[in-house]
Design an enzyme around this catalytic site. Structure first.
Site, PDB file in Angstrom:
ATOM      1  N   GLU A 215       0.806  -1.225   0.000  1.00 54.72           N
ATOM      2  CA  GLU A 215       0.000   0.000   0.000  1.00 54.72           C
ATOM      3  C   GLU A 215       0.838   1.273   0.000  1.00 54.72           C
ATOM      4  OE1 GLU A 215      -2.579  -0.440   3.371  1.00 54.72           O
ATOM      5  OE2 GLU A 215      -3.821  -1.958   2.406  1.00 54.72           O
ATOM      6  N   GLU A 396      -5.534  -8.645   0.737  1.00 53.66           N
ATOM      7  CA  GLU A 396      -6.188  -8.232   1.993  1.00 53.66           C
ATOM      8  C   GLU A 396      -7.636  -7.896   1.711  1.00 53.66           C
ATOM      9  OE1 GLU A 396      -4.555  -4.996   4.322  1.00 53.66           O
ATOM     10  OE2 GLU A 396      -2.512  -5.688   3.945  1.00 53.66           O
TER      11      GLU A 396
HETATM   12  O1  IFM Z   1      -4.134  -3.267   9.268  1.00 56.54           O
HETATM   13  C1  IFM Z   1      -4.080  -2.714   8.001  1.00 56.54           C
HETATM   14  C2  IFM Z   1      -2.951  -3.310   7.196  1.00 56.54           C
HETATM   15  O2  IFM Z   1      -1.734  -3.175   7.837  1.00 56.54           O
HETATM   16  C3  IFM Z   1      -2.863  -2.637   5.843  1.00 56.54           C
HETATM   17  N1  IFM Z   1      -4.126  -2.640   5.186  1.00 56.54           N
HETATM   18  C4  IFM Z   1      -5.296  -2.206   5.917  1.00 56.54           C
HETATM   19  C5  IFM Z   1      -5.365  -2.954   7.245  1.00 56.54           C
HETATM   20  C6  IFM Z   1      -6.618  -2.497   8.029  1.00 56.54           C
HETATM   21  O3  IFM Z   1      -6.561  -1.139   8.282  1.00 56.54           O
END
Ligand code: IFM
Length: 491
Positions: A215, A396
């Protein structure tokens, strides 16, 4: 190098898959593109289709974590400091005043955590490597004891039949590198590539899939523009520069990977937020186009098309910082072919005519997250349509515990609904031809949620932060059934 043969092709045949698919209510739903009005979404409590949806054979059912959020043991075995250790020390940065000092103590409990994953029949584990554990000063001297931890972890995964998906960087920059300017310093791209090479030589013979940087958007926005995350800056120009250096670091790591003897595959990890207009006005449509640049195409375009999008409409300081960082030849490096694209999806971005974010869908305990499963479908199918159909791994997707859920911390029916609805969207995208080879729920464990500390619980498994005891929630058992059967059960 987008793979010529998608793993889907030699598993469930397209006919079998589509037959399983036609039962879903969503098959004919039209994709909502940037500029369209968002379609109404089922609320988390609403019943979904009720059909059994089979996934392609060999689909990777995984869970995801990151080093600083779960490992703890921040001074063990010669680990150096990271920018998150420093950031958490600053008063007022973390909602509950906590840090990742102990977190889930995964550094000491990794074996039982891996056993738990095996019990849950998880097939793929996404974890990150803590740069300051391996290179305490960020570059130069390798800390063998830190590297050994990941060596044991990878062996432990393989011994349990779990495929390792390793993220090289999930936000824990060594503080020593921040002291040299961090990601604002163009040298950071080379520091990262050198670090990546150390990791490839140590683990490249056993890791199946790699992610470069988690990210980049969030690092730039939250770390440099709005100051909510480490290193806590509020400087849009610096954020623009950092975007380019992160993209460059990604590209250089890809080329080190290709030059290494590593046997796996590699790709980026992008958090995509499809953008929608809150109303029918021309102003809102224009705001969507601008938001789409800062949310998505500043990362997708250079990596997958070797060019930046039109920067004339975005924040001027951000654009200036980015433009001033670009040097000749950079985009060739950044656009080096990848094997797959990792997609993190949480929330859409809905904007009004003034370009202000609007909350159109149910908002979760995270505050910034709106529940809109169609957004995941839109993000996935966009990659197929506009970026030449690379293989996608969902790296994710998840939601924090819903405080209005039953009151029993492990009875997380809202999370089960969330997962089901998003997996239905994934299934629909696959049925329509998007090459998606895996899904990773965020997260395996309740953990340190950055500026929210431990106040939000994102795990399929509950962690008691007093005793560090792990207790699977209802969602863990539901997800385990999905992973085992390779299908979404009917309700
Ligand atoms: O916890 C985070 C993760 O580290 C990166 N993506 C979003 C998740 C939730 O906020």
């Amino acid at each position: 190098m987008v793979k010529a043969t998608s793993p889907m092709e030699h598993r469930l045949s397209r006919r079998q898959f589509c037959l399983a698919m036609v039962t879903t209510a969503g098959l004919s739903a039209a994709a909502c593109r940037a500029g369209d009005n968002p379609a109404p979404s089922p609320s988390p409590g609403e019943a979904s289709s009720g059909a059994t949806l089979a996934f392609p054979e060999g689909f990777h059912w995984g869970v995801a974590t990151s080093a600083y959020q779960i490992e703890g043991a921040v001074t063990a075995d010669g680990r150096g400091r990271s920018i998150w250790d420093t950031f958490c020390d600053r008063v007022g940065t973390i909602a509950d005043g906590s840090s990742g000092e102990v977190a889930c103590d995964h550094y000491n409990r990794w074996e039982s955590d891996l056993d738990l994953m095996r019990t849950l029949e998880i097939g793929s584990y996404r974890f990150s490597i803590g740069w300051p554990r391996v290179l305490p000063e960020g570059l130069g001297r390798v800390n063998r004891r830190g590297l050994d931890f990941y060596d044991r972890l990878v062996d432990g995964l393989l011994a349990r039949g779990i495929s390792p998906l390793a993220t090289l960087y999930h936000w824990d920059l060594p503080q020593a590198l921040q002291d040299r300017g961090g990601w604002e310093n163009r040298d950071s791209a080379e520091w990262f590539a050198d670090y990546a090479e150390v990791i490839f030589s140590a683990l490249g013979d056993r890791v199946d899939r790699w992610l470069t940087i988690n990210e980049a958007k969030v690092i730039a926005q939250q770390g440099y523009q709005y100051g909510r995350m480490a290193p806590g800056m509020t400087d849009a120009k610096a954020a623009g520069t950092v975007i380019h250096h992160l993209n460059l670091a990604h590209g250089r790591a890809i080329s080190r990977f290709r030059a290494s003897a590593s046997r796996g595959q590699i790709g980026p990890c992008l958090q995509l937020a499809p953008c929608y207009a809150a109303d029918q006005s021309e102003g809102a449509a224009a705001a969507v186009r601008t938001a789409d640049i800062t949310e998505n195409t500043l990362y997708l375009d250079p990596l997958l098309r070797r060019r930046y999008p039109d920067l004339s409409k975005i924040d001027r300081a951000l654009a200036a910082g980015l433009e001033s960082a670009v040097q000749e030849g950079d985009l060739t490096v950044i656009g080096a072919p990848v094997d797959f694209v990792g997609v993190n999806y949480y929330s859409p971005m809905v904007v009004d005519g003034q370009g202000q974010p609007v909350q159109s869908y149910p908002v979760t305990a995270a505050g910034w997250q709106q529940i809109y499963p169609q957004g995941l479908y839109d993000a996935l199918t966009r990659i197929r349509r506009e970026y030449n159909s690379p293989e996608v791994v969902i790296t994710e997707n998840g939601v924090p515990d819903d405080p209005t859920d039953s009151g029993q911390p492990t009875a997380d029916s809202a999370r089960v609904n969330f997962l089901r609805q998003h997996l239905e969207a994934v299934h629909r995208a696959i049925a329509e031809g998007t090459a998606i080879s895996g899904y990773h729920a965020w997260s395996l464990l309740d953990n340190f949620e950055w500026f929210a500390g431990y106040s939000q619980r994102w795990g399929l498994v509950q962690v008691d932060f007093e005793t560090l005891q792990r207790t699977p929630k209802a969602s863990a058992s539901w997800y385990s059934t999905v992973a085992r059967s390779n299908k979404l059960p009917s309700e």
